[in-house]
Design a protein around this motif. Structure first.
Motif, PDB file in Angstrom:
ATOM      1  N   ASP A   1     -12.769  -0.014 -23.823  1.00 51.36           N
ATOM      2  CA  ASP A   1     -11.926   0.712 -24.780  1.00 51.36           C
ATOM      3  C   ASP A   1     -10.454   0.341 -24.638  1.00 51.36           C
ATOM      4  OD1 ASP A   1     -14.150   1.972 -25.787  1.00 51.36           O
ATOM      5  OD2 ASP A   1     -13.851   3.830 -24.655  1.00 51.36           O
ATOM      6  N   GLN A   2     -10.041  -0.084 -23.458  1.00 54.83           N
ATOM      7  CA  GLN A   2      -8.653  -0.478 -23.248  1.00 54.83           C
ATOM      8  C   GLN A   2      -8.334  -1.793 -23.955  1.00 54.83           C
ATOM      9  OE1 GLN A   2      -6.060   1.006 -21.857  1.00 54.83           O
ATOM     10  NE2 GLN A   2      -4.726  -0.781 -22.100  1.00 54.83           N
ATOM     11  N   GLN A   3      -9.335  -2.670 -24.103  1.00 56.01           N
ATOM     12  CA  GLN A   3      -9.181  -3.985 -24.735  1.00 56.01           C
ATOM     13  C   GLN A   3      -8.077  -4.829 -24.105  1.00 56.01           C
ATOM     14  OE1 GLN A   3     -11.041  -5.903 -27.211  1.00 56.01           O
ATOM     15  NE2 GLN A   3     -12.431  -4.466 -26.179  1.00 56.01           N
ATOM     16  N   ASP A   4      -8.120  -4.874 -22.774  1.00 55.65           N
ATOM     17  CA  ASP A   4      -7.412  -5.938 -22.085  1.00 55.65           C
ATOM     18  C   ASP A   4      -8.266  -7.202 -22.188  1.00 55.65           C
ATOM     19  OD1 ASP A   4      -5.271  -4.379 -21.493  1.00 55.65           O
ATOM     20  OD2 ASP A   4      -5.776  -4.058 -19.390  1.00 55.65           O
ATOM     21  N   TYR A   5      -7.847  -8.262 -21.521  1.00 57.79           N
ATOM     22  CA  TYR A   5      -8.543  -9.546 -21.659  1.00 57.79           C
ATOM     23  C   TYR A   5     -10.048  -9.413 -21.426  1.00 57.79           C
ATOM     24  CZ  TYR A   5     -10.201 -14.217 -20.531  1.00 57.79           C
ATOM     25  OH  TYR A   5     -10.937 -15.371 -20.482  1.00 57.79           O
ATOM     26  N   GLU A   6     -10.426  -8.703 -20.360  1.00 58.66           N
ATOM     27  CA  GLU A   6     -11.843  -8.611 -20.009  1.00 58.66           C
ATOM     28  C   GLU A   6     -12.641  -7.894 -21.099  1.00 58.66           C
ATOM     29  OE1 GLU A   6      -9.241  -9.110 -16.555  1.00 58.66           O
ATOM     30  OE2 GLU A   6      -9.333  -7.530 -18.085  1.00 58.66           O
ATOM     31  N   GLY A   7     -12.051  -6.856 -21.704  1.00 57.04           N
ATOM     32  CA  GLY A   7     -12.740  -6.161 -22.791  1.00 57.04           C
ATOM     33  C   GLY A   7     -12.855  -7.020 -24.036  1.00 57.04           C
ATOM     34  N   GLY A   8     -11.789  -7.775 -24.347  1.00 55.05           N
ATOM     35  CA  GLY A   8     -11.838  -8.674 -25.497  1.00 55.05           C
ATOM     36  C   GLY A   8     -12.846  -9.785 -25.322  1.00 55.05           C
ATOM     37  N   ALA A   9     -13.134 -10.135 -24.048  1.00 52.09           N
ATOM     38  CA  ALA A   9     -14.091 -11.198 -23.746  1.00 52.09           C
ATOM     39  C   ALA A   9     -15.488 -10.663 -23.449  1.00 52.09           C
ATOM     40  CB  ALA A   9     -13.588 -12.016 -22.560  1.00 52.09           C
ATOM     41  N   THR A  10     -15.696  -9.351 -23.540  1.00 58.09           N
ATOM     42  CA  THR A  10     -17.044  -8.780 -23.426  1.00 58.09           C
ATOM     43  C   THR A  10     -17.715  -8.985 -24.770  1.00 58.09           C
ATOM     44  OG1 THR A  10     -16.393  -7.222 -21.711  1.00 58.09           O
ATOM     45  CG2 THR A  10     -18.346  -6.659 -22.994  1.00 58.09           C
ATOM     46  N   ALA A  11     -18.523 -10.028 -24.852  1.00 60.42           N
ATOM     47  CA  ALA A  11     -18.891 -10.629 -26.143  1.00 60.42           C
ATOM     48  C   ALA A  11     -19.843  -9.790 -26.982  1.00 60.42           C
ATOM     49  CB  ALA A  11     -19.500 -12.010 -25.908  1.00 60.42           C
ATOM     50  N   PHE A  12     -20.631  -8.905 -26.364  1.00 62.33           N
ATOM     51  CA  PHE A  12     -21.702  -8.239 -27.106  1.00 62.33           C
ATOM     52  C   PHE A  12     -21.436  -6.756 -27.351  1.00 62.33           C
ATOM     53  CE2 PHE A  12     -23.337 -11.959 -24.965  1.00 62.33           C
ATOM     54  CZ  PHE A  12     -23.912 -12.642 -26.024  1.00 62.33           C
ATOM     55  N   GLY A  13     -20.172  -6.357 -27.179  1.00 62.42           N
ATOM     56  CA  GLY A  13     -19.783  -5.012 -27.541  1.00 62.42           C
ATOM     57  C   GLY A  13     -19.806  -4.021 -26.393  1.00 62.42           C
ATOM     58  N   ARG A  14     -19.477  -2.792 -26.733  1.00 64.67           N
ATOM     59  CA  ARG A  14     -19.292  -1.744 -25.726  1.00 64.67           C
ATOM     60  C   ARG A  14     -20.566  -1.424 -24.957  1.00 64.67           C
ATOM     61  NH1 ARG A  14     -18.728   3.677 -24.392  1.00 64.67           N
ATOM     62  NH2 ARG A  14     -16.620   4.303 -23.761  1.00 64.67           N
TER      63      ARG A  14
END
Length: 696
Positions: free
Chosen positions: A514-527
């Motif tokens: 939910d923070q959408q730092d780099y690691e969240g933006g690169a979590t390719a298949f969603g939450r």
């Protein structure tokens, strides 16, 4: 370019090493005898389990092996930073594959575990390794018992995936590097297979707090269970260590920190901090000759998704501002900790090997309510990468900073979010919310891998869960807890290992996502990617616990040949520099040097990609003993570098040796080994030898 590298490469600041000669025309000298003559024999006296009473037999046979998997040192894009300009121009540390084969003496079940000094592990490499192993060993090694993991160095040649996204930044597929990677892995497994014999296996653990820092603390602090890791890192250093007759002969160590001590500006092939740790233990401490290693140290990744070795949170900074020195220090800290707990009692690993494995299509996994956290069923989505992914990890560097994108904790990308709301399908944005989708890569077949292989392996009382993702430390912690609870196992005997048998980008907790730092933006298949992974892990653990079979699932289609071949591989022809012959010295060394100085010799060379010299070397530092020349260093040693400057068919080669502390006084010379290619493709080996010089 070579001049700039000579300026920035660090000097010698570490211990010395000796390499026994591998050529019949050289006299062989043992590492320890040379160290003793140098007055620094204490370096080789660190005990490797000497005198320890043997533990009870574990019922396990174990073999160890090392293979050279070094890729193209000239003109190959590197994996990790996604920087087009980061193309290889030389070699600092060779890439190696370190294999351990475990065999249950009762059931005959076996498991091959390989730690590979590459940026990422791809399904393409895994499949070709299986093909070649089947040719040698029949059905003994297969997709159910082979685990190939990447150390995640960002300084290794790439172009080895059959999926387009990763190979874009290497300008396509590179068959020479691909073959070198595969051949080195197969060599390592084959050598471990030949080495299998009775051993005792133990698990020991320690703590390491100064080899990594959380690069996304705002995201981490969203986790309600953050107190489980109060320093925002996972300090666990875990050894699976092999002893024979009371002597320590091999170690697999897991510790979570990124392979980004070397920066995106570096153009020398390097195995980064984990590679240094392995090299130091094997060469400096154990005196290993890589042609027949008596000790193998594999420094493997666990779950370092949000952990940077750049302790000052800027690329190439912390503990110092020298990327080479940082690589050494972070590597040494991992070695010191791993070596420090080898003498602990630990836990003896009983006999028994059991594995459960399955394929899963992450483009559409239905996640059951017990794993989603909100009591409802959810579904993963086809892969899509966000604006924070394009911003890159700003603590480690790389990416395209000129785009002006920012991670969530730096304000995010509201303008791009507005554009995404217009351009991207509503269903995809809903599936990935709150991610600002910029690359819907999963909607086009062959762009990224979406079907992945997962394993849960039991070696006695030790459990290893492997996945193809880069899990954050909290994602890894939750996986360990779920596995231990399901198995009824000691949590300290459970390890989660990423980067294995494929690559699927990152996986974060939902709160971090939910923070959408780099690691969240690169979590390719969603939450819901981590809940889906937890579901797979628990299902495998339940089946393993209850002795039940698991559906293997369905692997993806073969993508061989889908990515175009990269230009600029092996040369059409080599031409010596005007007025020279191949191997001729262009710039000689000075007549004399002292410890701490740098020796630099420039040769008329040839493109190194024609012969990668696996299990061999491009260079040698030789010491004169009477009328004999003894090889003391090669291109796999920390103190040497070889740099290639290429203009069309003409290549100039520079060999660098940083004279380390305690170097034995005497006469030395630098030798360069190359191969020139004629128009008909024929290779002609040549040797260049510098003038002699004194070291005092």
């Amino acid at each position: 370019m070579i001049g700039s590298y000579l300026a920035q490469c660090s000097g010698a600041r570490c211990y010395r090493a000796v390499r026994p000669a591998e050529r019949g025309r050289y006299q062989v000298i043992g590492r320890r005898s040379f160290l003793a003559a140098s007055g620094v024999a204490a370096l080789g006296s660190v005990a490797l389990g000497a005198g320890r009473a043997s533990t009870s037999p574990s019922g396990l046979d174990v073999g160890r092996g090392i293979g050279d998997m070094t890729g193209e040192p000239l003109g190959a894009g590197m994996n990790g930073y996604a920087v087009l300009e980061q193309s290889t121009a030389g070699l600092h540390l060779r890439q190696r594959a370190r294999a351990f084969v475990f065999v249950d003496t009762i059931s005959g079940a076996r498991l091959a575990h390989v730690t590979c000094e590459v940026g990422l592990m791809f399904e393409s490499i895994f499949e070709e390794v299986l093909t070649r192993l089947s040719t040698r060993f029949g059905d003994l090694y297969h997709r159910g018992n082979v685990l190939l993991s990447a150390t995640h160095t960002h300084a290794a040649p790439g172009g080895t995936d059959f999926h387009l996204l990763v190979d874009i930044t290497t300008l396509g597929f590179r068959p020479i590097t691909f073959d070198a990677n595969v051949s080195g892995i197969v060599d390592a497994i084959s050598r471990a297979h030949a080495d299998v014999r009775r051993g005792q296996v133990r698990v020991t653990t320690g703590s390491l707090y100064d080899a990594g820092v959380n690069r996304s603390p705002v995201a981490f602090d969203r986790n309600p269970d953050k107190d489980r890791l109060p320093t925002r890192i996972d300090p666990r250093s875990v050894n699976l260590q092999l002893e024979r007759d009371g002597e320590l002969v091999g170690v697999i160590n897991w510790f979570a920190t990124h392979g980004t001590s070397m920066t995106a500006a570096n153009l020398l092939v390097s195995s980064d901090n984990k590679g240094y740790a392995a090299w130091h233990w094997e060469r400096e401490v154990a005196g290993v000759d890589y042609s027949n290693p008596s000790f193998v140290a594999a420094f493997c990744q666990s779950t370092p998704g949000d952990i940077s070795p750049n302790l000052d949170k800027k690329p190439g900074t912390g503990p110092t501002t020298d990327e080479f020195e940082n690589t050494r220090i972070i590597g040494m800290r991992q070695f010191d900790t791993a070596r420090g707990h080898t003498d602990d009692a630990g836990a003896s690993v009983d006999s028994g090997i059991d594995v459960r494995w399955t394929y899963a299509d992450f483009s559409a996994i239905t996640v059951r309510p017990e794993f989603t956290g909100d009591g409802r069923t959810h579904t993963t989505s086809p892969a899509a990468l966000g604006a924070a992914f394009a911003a890159s990890s700003q603590e480690d560097g790389g990416g395209l900073p000129e785009l002006g994108l920012a991670e969530g904790e730096r304000g995010g990308n509201p303008a791009l979010a507005a554009l995404s709301s217009v351009l991207m399908p509503q269903w995809l944005r809903d599936a990935h919310a709150p991610k600002d989708v910029v690359l819907p890569v999963g909607l086009i077949p062959g762009i990224v891998q979406q079907v992945f292989l997962f394993h849960l392996a039991r070696i006695g009382t030790f459990y290893l869960f492997t996945c193809p993702f880069e899990p954050t430390v909290m994602a890894g912690s939750r996986l360990r807890t779920a596995l231990a609870d399901t198995l009824g196992a000691d949590r300290e005997l459970v390890v989660v290992q990423g980067y294995t048998n494929g690559y699927g980008h990152y996986v974060t907790t939902g709160e971090e996502y939910d923070q959408q730092d780099y690691e969240g933006g690169a979590t390719a298949f969603g939450r819901w990617q981590l809940p889906a992974t937890l579901q797979i892990a628990v299902d495998l653990a339940s089946a393993l616990r209850d002795g039940l079979p698991v559906s293997a699932g369905t692997k993806d289609r073969d993508l061989t040949g889908i990515v175009p071949t990269s230009p600029g591989r092996a040369p059409i022809v080599d031409i010596a520099a005007p007025g020279t012959m191949f191997g001729q010295v262009v710039t000689q060394p000075a007549p004399s040097y002292t410890v701490g100085q740098r020796v630099s010799v420039r040769f008329s060379g040839a493109n190194p990609n024609s012969n990668l010299r696996r299990d061999d070397t491009y260079l040698a530092v030789e010491y004169a003993q009477g009328t004999e020349w003894l090889r003391v260093y090669d291109d796999g040693d920390w103190f040497t570098k070889i740099l290639f400057e290429n203009v069309g068919p003409i290549t100039t080669t520079t060999v660098v040796w940083d004279i380390p502390p305690g170097q034995r006084p005497g006469r030395y010379r630098i030798v360069y080994f190359g191969d020139s290619r004629a128009l008909n493709g024929h290779l002609t080996p040549f040797v260049g030898t510098s003038a002699e010089f004194e070291v005092s």
